[in-house]
Write an enzyme that holds these catalytic residues in place. Structure first.
Site, PDB file in Angstrom:
ATOM      1  CB  ALA A 165      26.790 -38.211  33.277  1.00 39.65           C
TER       2      ALA A 165
ATOM      3  CE  LYS B 141      34.252 -26.562  35.534  1.00 36.57           C
ATOM      4  NZ  LYS B 141      34.098 -25.761  34.169  1.00 36.57           N
TER       5      LYS B 141
ATOM      6  N   GLY C 179      30.246 -35.463  41.212  1.00 40.25           N
ATOM      7  CA  GLY C 179      28.766 -35.679  41.352  1.00 40.25           C
ATOM      8  C   GLY C 179      28.284 -35.845  40.003  1.00 40.25           C
ATOM      9  CB  CYS C 180      28.758 -33.733  37.094  1.00 45.07           C
ATOM     10  SG  CYS C 180      27.749 -32.118  37.948  1.00 45.07           S
ATOM     11  CB  THR C 181      31.570 -37.926  36.445  1.00 46.30           C
ATOM     12  OG1 THR C 181      32.489 -36.960  35.997  1.00 46.30           O
ATOM     13  CG2 THR C 181      31.893 -39.210  35.755  1.00 46.30           C
TER      14      THR C 181
END
Length: 157
Positions: free
Chosen positions: A50, A40, A45-47
């Site tokens: 990325a 998401k 974690g995704c940020t």
């Protein structure tokens, strides 16, 4: 999990991307592709993942690689996420989940005893011949981009 393994042809996809674009795996034949699936936009974690891929994008570029992040978030959310964190990687939207499923990244997850379906944080290194060169499932963010970069640079030699 799908039965994909190294050496298999990477499943084809055509997805909408941030900035109103579109990406087609067939049009990337001849190039190395880093395809990573993440749960998401704008979660911790995704940020981090990325941002780390974005920071290393020049090095991936020198190795002839294109980086594509995929989640089920829509393009509008991708645009906001990319602008907020000044991301340089392409973010593709797989709202119907067909690409996530084709790569075996739509899995049963457990959190605090609750089971649900979600995206397995996973990365696929696709060689210029369109075949899967490396596959990482259940990715831990810390150190992952460095590991993928090393594998990509090894493929470029």
């Amino acid at each position: 999990m799908s039965d994909l393994k190294t050496g298999d042809l990477a499943p084809h996809f055509r997805l909408a991307t941030d900035g109103g674009g579109e990406i087609d795996l067939g049009e990337l034949r001849g190039k190395t592709v880093i395809l990573y699936f993440y749960p998401k936009d704008d979660t911790p974690g995704c940020t981090t993942q990325a941002i780390e891929f974005s920071k290393a994008s020049a090095e991936f570029g020198q190795a002839g690689a294109t980086i594509i992040g995929v989640s089920k978030d829509n393009v509008k959310k991708h645009d906001k996420f990319k602008a907020k964190h000044e991301l340089t990687v392409t973010l593709a939207s797989d709202e119907d989940g067909s690409t996530v499923e084709a790569y075996g990244s739509w899995v049963l997850k457990k959190l605090y005893g609750r089971e649900y379906m979600g995206i397995d944080r996973s990365t696929f290194l696709i060689g210029p011949d369109g075949r899967l060169n490396r596959i990482w499932h259940k990715v831990k963010v810390k150190g992952h981009v460095d590991e993928v970069l090393a594998a990509t640079q090894g493929l470029a030699k």
